[in-house]
Design an enzyme around this catalytic site. Structure first.
Site, PDB file in Angstrom:
ATOM      1  N   ASP A  24       0.742  -1.280   0.019  1.00 40.20           N
ATOM      2  CA  ASP A  24       0.049  -0.230  -0.097  1.00 40.20           C
ATOM      3  C   ASP A  24       1.012   1.324  -0.088  1.00 40.20           C
ATOM      4  O   ASP A  24       1.932   1.128   0.257  1.00 40.20           O
ATOM      5  CB  ASP A  24      -1.006   0.267   1.073  1.00 40.20           C
ATOM      6  CG  ASP A  24      -0.366   0.080   2.747  1.00 40.20           C
ATOM      7  OD1 ASP A  24       0.759  -0.107   2.625  1.00 40.20           O
ATOM      8  OD2 ASP A  24      -1.059   0.472   3.655  1.00 40.20           O
TER       9      ASP A  24
ATOM     10  N   TYR B 135       2.814   4.785   0.750  1.00 36.92           N
ATOM     11  CA  TYR B 135       3.859   5.319   1.820  1.00 36.92           C
ATOM     12  C   TYR B 135       2.778   6.223   2.485  1.00 36.92           C
ATOM     13  O   TYR B 135       1.896   6.922   1.669  1.00 36.92           O
ATOM     14  CB  TYR B 135       4.747   6.066   1.359  1.00 36.92           C
ATOM     15  CG  TYR B 135       5.875   5.419   0.576  1.00 36.92           C
ATOM     16  CD1 TYR B 135       6.687   4.465   1.344  1.00 36.92           C
ATOM     17  CD2 TYR B 135       6.633   5.529  -0.799  1.00 36.92           C
ATOM     18  CE1 TYR B 135       7.685   3.692   0.728  1.00 36.92           C
ATOM     19  CE2 TYR B 135       7.504   4.986  -1.056  1.00 36.92           C
ATOM     20  CZ  TYR B 135       8.265   4.092  -0.427  1.00 36.92           C
ATOM     21  OH  TYR B 135       8.928   3.381  -1.023  1.00 36.92           O
TER      22      TYR B 135
ATOM     23  N   PHE C 100       6.768   2.034  -4.329  1.00 32.90           N
ATOM     24  CA  PHE C 100       8.223   2.117  -4.035  1.00 32.90           C
ATOM     25  C   PHE C 100       8.763   3.657  -4.198  1.00 32.90           C
ATOM     26  O   PHE C 100      10.045   3.849  -3.791  1.00 32.90           O
ATOM     27  CB  PHE C 100       9.169   1.128  -4.688  1.00 32.90           C
ATOM     28  CG  PHE C 100       8.885  -0.300  -3.952  1.00 32.90           C
ATOM     29  CD1 PHE C 100       9.219  -0.379  -2.435  1.00 32.90           C
ATOM     30  CD2 PHE C 100       8.219  -1.113  -4.796  1.00 32.90           C
ATOM     31  CE1 PHE C 100       8.811  -1.688  -2.331  1.00 32.90           C
ATOM     32  CE2 PHE C 100       7.785  -2.396  -4.157  1.00 32.90           C
ATOM     33  CZ  PHE C 100       8.075  -2.891  -3.048  1.00 32.90           C
TER      34      PHE C 100
ATOM     35  N   HIS D  70      10.442  -9.824   0.410  1.00 35.45           N
ATOM     36  CA  HIS D  70      10.539  -8.095   0.169  1.00 35.45           C
ATOM     37  C   HIS D  70      11.797  -7.293   0.502  1.00 35.45           C
ATOM     38  O   HIS D  70      12.796  -8.055   1.178  1.00 35.45           O
ATOM     39  CB  HIS D  70       9.434  -7.767   1.456  1.00 35.45           C
ATOM     40  CG  HIS D  70       8.645  -6.503   1.024  1.00 35.45           C
ATOM     41  ND1 HIS D  70       9.620  -5.103   1.393  1.00 35.45           N
ATOM     42  CD2 HIS D  70       7.691  -5.996   0.285  1.00 35.45           C
ATOM     43  CE1 HIS D  70       8.927  -4.146   1.048  1.00 35.45           C
ATOM     44  NE2 HIS D  70       7.776  -4.579   0.389  1.00 35.45           N
TER      45      HIS D  70
END
Length: 222
Positions: free
Chosen positions: A62, A64, A75, A184
Site C-alpha cells: 500500500d 507510503y 516504492f 521483500h
C-alpha cells in the site's frame, strides 16, 4: 478515473457492488482524514503505464503513509523526499546486479515511462496508518488488473517481492510471461533472499530474448 487503454479491461469493475462500496469509503476518507496519495494520483500507475505498454509489473503493498512521499507509484517517492529503506535496498540490488549507480532520489517515474508498472495492491492509505485501507476492495480491483495482464498475448515480467505479492503468482499462468518472486526488500527481509535475486538482469535478459527493448534501470541524480 482511468481513461486510457486500461479502461476496456477494467470497465466492468466500476459497476460491481464492491467497487461502489469502495468508492464511497475512499471518498468519505478523503473528506474526513488525510489520505495518501493525493486524490489526483490514486490511479497514477495506470496513467503512466497503459496496459499495451507494460513490459514489467512490480507489485507493492500500500502507499507510503507519511507526508510528501506517496504519488501513486509503488516504492517511488516525490523529489526532495528521503529515500525509504526498501528503496535503498532495491538500489543496492540494482547496483550489485547490473551496476547501476545509487541515485540521490527515489523518484521512479523514468521506470514507469518505459513500461514498468509500479502498482500497489491497495491504492490509498490513511496518514500514519499503514494498511488502514486494506480489505476495503482495492485488492479485488488490482487483482482484476493482474488478471488483465495475464491475458495479454505477449511477454511480460512480474516482480513479486514478499509474501503478499508472491501470493499473486497463482493467478499468473501465461506461458509467454515470466514470474519472478523473492523476499521483500524491506530491511526486515532483504537479507533473506532479495539481495542476490538478480531480478533486474533476469527481466532484461527475458525482454531482450523476446525482441523487446530492455529497461534502462538507472535513475539519474536530481
Amino acid at each position: 478515473m482511468i481513461d486510457n487503454e486500461w479502461l476496456a479491461p477494467l470497465k466492468q469493475e466500476f459497476s460491481k457492488p464492491y467497487y461502489e462500496k469502495l468508492y464511497r469509503f475512499v471518498n468519505d476518507e478523503y473528506k474526513r482524514s488525510v489520505i495518501y496519495p493525493p486524490k489526483q494520483d490514486v490511479f497514477r500507475a495506470y496513467e503512466m503505464t497503459p496496459i499495451d505498454k507494460v513490459k514489467v509489473l512490480i507489485l507493492g503493498q500500500d502507499p507510503y503513509h507519511e507526508p510528501g512521499q506517496a504519488h501513486g507509484l509503488c516504492f517511488s517517492v516525490t523529489p526532495g523526499t528521503d529515500i525509504p529503506p526498501s528503496l535503498v535496498n532495491i538500489y543496492k540490488e540494482l547496483h550489485d546486479d547490473i551496476g547501476c549507480s545509487i541515485p540521490n532520489n527515489g523518484y521512479l517515474i523514468k521506470w514507469a515511462e518505459q513500461g514498468v508498472m509500479l502498482l500497489n495492491t491497495v491504492l490509498t492509505v490513511r496518514a500514519h496508518a499503514a494498511n488502514s485501507h486494506r480489505g476495503k476492495g482495492w485488492e479485488q480491483f488490482t487483482d482484476a488488473t493482474i488478471a488483465a495482464l495475464n491475458k495479454e498475448d505477449r511477454p511480460i515480467v512480474y516482480m513479486l517481492w514478499g509474501r503478499n505479492a508472491g501470493e499473486k503468482a497463482s493467478m499468473l499462468d501465461n506461458p509467454k510471461q515470466l514470474v519472478l518472486t523473492a523476499p521483500h526488500p524491506s530491511p526486515l527481509s532483504a537479507y533473506k533472499g532479495f539481495f542476490g535475486c538478480r531480478h533486474f538482469s533476469k527481466a532484461n535478459d527475458f525482454l531482450s530474448a523476446n525482441g523487446i527493448t530492455p529497461i534502462d534501470w538507472q535513475i539519474e541524480n536530481i
